[in-house]
Design a protein around this motif. Structure first.
Motif, PDB file in Angstrom:
ATOM      1  N   THR A  26       0.666  -1.217  -0.012  1.00  0.00           N
ATOM      2  CA  THR A  26       0.037  -0.085   0.046  1.00  0.00           C
ATOM      3  C   THR A  26       0.727   1.208   0.005  1.00  0.00           C
ATOM      4  O   THR A  26       0.518   2.337   0.482  1.00  0.00           O
ATOM      5  N   PHE A  27       1.935   1.120  -0.490  1.00  0.00           N
ATOM      6  CA  PHE A  27       3.021   2.178  -0.392  1.00  0.00           C
ATOM      7  C   PHE A  27       2.534   3.438  -1.077  1.00  0.00           C
ATOM      8  O   PHE A  27       2.580   4.529  -0.433  1.00  0.00           O
ATOM      9  N   SER A  28       1.438   3.533  -2.243  1.00  0.00           N
ATOM     10  CA  SER A  28       1.302   4.734  -2.820  1.00  0.00           C
ATOM     11  C   SER A  28       0.286   5.286  -2.237  1.00  0.00           C
ATOM     12  O   SER A  28      -0.269   6.340  -2.421  1.00  0.00           O
ATOM     13  N   SER A  29      -0.376   4.646  -1.068  1.00  0.00           N
ATOM     14  CA  SER A  29      -1.521   5.106  -0.243  1.00  0.00           C
ATOM     15  C   SER A  29      -1.083   6.137   0.523  1.00  0.00           C
ATOM     16  O   SER A  29      -1.746   6.982   1.260  1.00  0.00           O
ATOM     17  N   TYR A  30       0.375   6.146   1.109  1.00  0.00           N
ATOM     18  CA  TYR A  30       1.080   7.097   1.895  1.00  0.00           C
ATOM     19  C   TYR A  30       1.832   8.251   1.446  1.00  0.00           C
ATOM     20  O   TYR A  30       2.486   8.028   0.492  1.00  0.00           O
ATOM     21  N   GLY A  31       1.392   9.406   2.265  1.00  0.00           N
ATOM     22  CA  GLY A  31       2.429  10.377   1.831  1.00  0.00           C
ATOM     23  C   GLY A  31       3.721  10.186   2.486  1.00  0.00           C
ATOM     24  O   GLY A  31       3.791   9.336   3.743  1.00  0.00           O
ATOM     25  N   MET A  32       4.911  10.404   2.072  1.00  0.00           N
ATOM     26  CA  MET A  32       6.209  10.287   2.490  1.00  0.00           C
ATOM     27  C   MET A  32       6.841  11.320   2.911  1.00  0.00           C
ATOM     28  O   MET A  32       6.833  12.700   2.144  1.00  0.00           O
ATOM     29  N   GLY A  33       7.760  11.462   3.884  1.00  0.00           N
ATOM     30  CA  GLY A  33       8.306  12.560   4.385  1.00  0.00           C
ATOM     31  C   GLY A  33       9.748  12.228   4.959  1.00  0.00           C
ATOM     32  O   GLY A  33      10.241  11.054   5.065  1.00  0.00           O
ATOM     33  N   TRP A  34      10.697  13.357   4.805  1.00  0.00           N
ATOM     34  CA  TRP A  34      11.952  13.110   5.177  1.00  0.00           C
ATOM     35  C   TRP A  34      12.056  14.200   6.316  1.00  0.00           C
ATOM     36  O   TRP A  34      11.814  15.434   6.175  1.00  0.00           O
ATOM     37  N   PHE A  35      12.658  13.812   7.313  1.00  0.00           N
ATOM     38  CA  PHE A  35      13.011  14.764   8.667  1.00  0.00           C
ATOM     39  C   PHE A  35      14.621  14.657   8.857  1.00  0.00           C
ATOM     40  O   PHE A  35      15.072  13.569   8.419  1.00  0.00           O
ATOM     41  N   ARG A  36      15.047  15.411   9.627  1.00  0.00           N
ATOM     42  CA  ARG A  36      16.306  15.371  10.103  1.00  0.00           C
ATOM     43  C   ARG A  36      16.547  15.849  11.682  1.00  0.00           C
ATOM     44  O   ARG A  36      15.721  16.676  11.877  1.00  0.00           O
ATOM     45  N   GLN A  37      17.450  15.296  12.134  1.00  0.00           N
ATOM     46  CA  GLN A  37      17.685  15.700  13.569  1.00  0.00           C
ATOM     47  C   GLN A  37      19.306  15.718  13.909  1.00  0.00           C
ATOM     48  O   GLN A  37      19.766  14.655  13.709  1.00  0.00           O
ATOM     49  N   ALA A  38      19.522  17.140  14.263  1.00  0.00           N
ATOM     50  CA  ALA A  38      21.142  17.050  14.512  1.00  0.00           C
ATOM     51  C   ALA A  38      21.434  17.102  16.071  1.00  0.00           C
ATOM     52  O   ALA A  38      20.360  17.183  16.753  1.00  0.00           O
ATOM     53  N   PRO A  39      22.519  16.591  16.466  1.00  0.00           N
ATOM     54  CA  PRO A  39      22.502  16.688  17.954  1.00  0.00           C
ATOM     55  C   PRO A  39      22.268  17.737  18.732  1.00  0.00           C
ATOM     56  O   PRO A  39      22.566  18.971  18.342  1.00  0.00           O
ATOM     57  N   GLY A  40      21.599  17.429  19.890  1.00  0.00           N
ATOM     58  CA  GLY A  40      20.904  18.709  20.536  1.00  0.00           C
ATOM     59  C   GLY A  40      19.903  19.377  20.102  1.00  0.00           C
ATOM     60  O   GLY A  40      19.229  20.486  20.702  1.00  0.00           O
ATOM     61  N   LYS A  41      19.396  19.242  18.815  1.00  0.00           N
ATOM     62  CA  LYS A  41      18.214  19.929  18.253  1.00  0.00           C
ATOM     63  C   LYS A  41      16.967  19.128  17.960  1.00  0.00           C
ATOM     64  O   LYS A  41      16.961  17.822  18.153  1.00  0.00           O
ATOM     65  N   GLU A  42      15.805  19.747  17.951  1.00  0.00           N
ATOM     66  CA  GLU A  42      14.656  19.189  17.661  1.00  0.00           C
ATOM     67  C   GLU A  42      14.508  18.392  16.238  1.00  0.00           C
ATOM     68  O   GLU A  42      15.261  19.095  15.011  1.00  0.00           O
ATOM     69  N   ARG A  43      13.789  17.498  16.201  1.00  0.00           N
ATOM     70  CA  ARG A  43      13.503  16.878  14.639  1.00  0.00           C
ATOM     71  C   ARG A  43      12.949  17.860  13.733  1.00  0.00           C
ATOM     72  O   ARG A  43      11.919  18.776  14.063  1.00  0.00           O
ATOM     73  N   GLU A  44      13.549  18.066  12.570  1.00  0.00           N
ATOM     74  CA  GLU A  44      13.094  19.038  11.591  1.00  0.00           C
ATOM     75  C   GLU A  44      12.480  18.567  10.358  1.00  0.00           C
ATOM     76  O   GLU A  44      13.044  17.438   9.629  1.00  0.00           O
ATOM     77  N   PHE A  45      11.410  19.144   9.804  1.00  0.00           N
ATOM     78  CA  PHE A  45      10.985  18.708   8.608  1.00  0.00           C
ATOM     79  C   PHE A  45      11.889  19.258   7.610  1.00  0.00           C
ATOM     80  O   PHE A  45      12.210  20.276   7.591  1.00  0.00           O
ATOM     81  N   VAL A  46      11.930  18.305   6.546  1.00  0.00           N
ATOM     82  CA  VAL A  46      12.866  18.331   5.367  1.00  0.00           C
ATOM     83  C   VAL A  46      12.071  18.594   3.921  1.00  0.00           C
ATOM     84  O   VAL A  46      12.255  19.716   3.398  1.00  0.00           O
ATOM     85  N   ALA A  47      11.235  17.609   3.681  1.00  0.00           N
ATOM     86  CA  ALA A  47      10.466  17.432   2.542  1.00  0.00           C
ATOM     87  C   ALA A  47       9.484  16.408   2.653  1.00  0.00           C
ATOM     88  O   ALA A  47       9.745  15.400   3.413  1.00  0.00           O
TER      89      ALA A  47
END
Length: 121
Positions: A26-47
């Protein structure tokens, strides 16, 4: 299940392409995202990319440098990263959501294990 790969060490100005392979039918049923997290920082939305692949959304810090895409036949989402900067150094996570193009981590249901990107200046 999501499996991210493609991270590594690169010099500033260089490029990397991350991949995230998904299991299931069901892969095509999901929106996909990339996030990133640097040391000591909150998780950040990428795309994020919609299930069809036609809709995309980017965080302000990567707009114009990163490109998200997906291949539903291969159950894979990609993040092409060009013009990398030292501040892009982080662990990058892929995630799946029933909400299209969400920028909020809480709206993602499944997460990959992360892949480390290190950019040296």
């Amino acid at each position: 299940q999501l499996q991210a790969s493609g991270g590594g060490a690169v010099q500033a100005g260089g490029s990397l392409r991350l991949s995230c392979a998904a299991s299931g039918r069901t892969f095509s049923s999901y929106g996909m995202g990339w996030f990133r997290q640097a040391p000591g920082k909150e998780r950040e939305f990428v795309a994020a990319v919609s299930g069809s692949g036609f809709g995309t959304r980017y965080g302000n810090s990567v707009k114009g440098r990163f490109t998200i895409s997906r291949d539903n036949a291969k159950n894979t989402v990609y993040l092409q990263m060009d013009g990398l900067r030292a501040e892009d150094t982080a662990v990058y996570y892929c995630a799946a959501s029933t909400s299209a193009l969400s920028r909020w981590p809480d709206e993602y249901d499944f997460w990959g294990q992360g892949t480390l990107v290190t950019v040296s200046s």
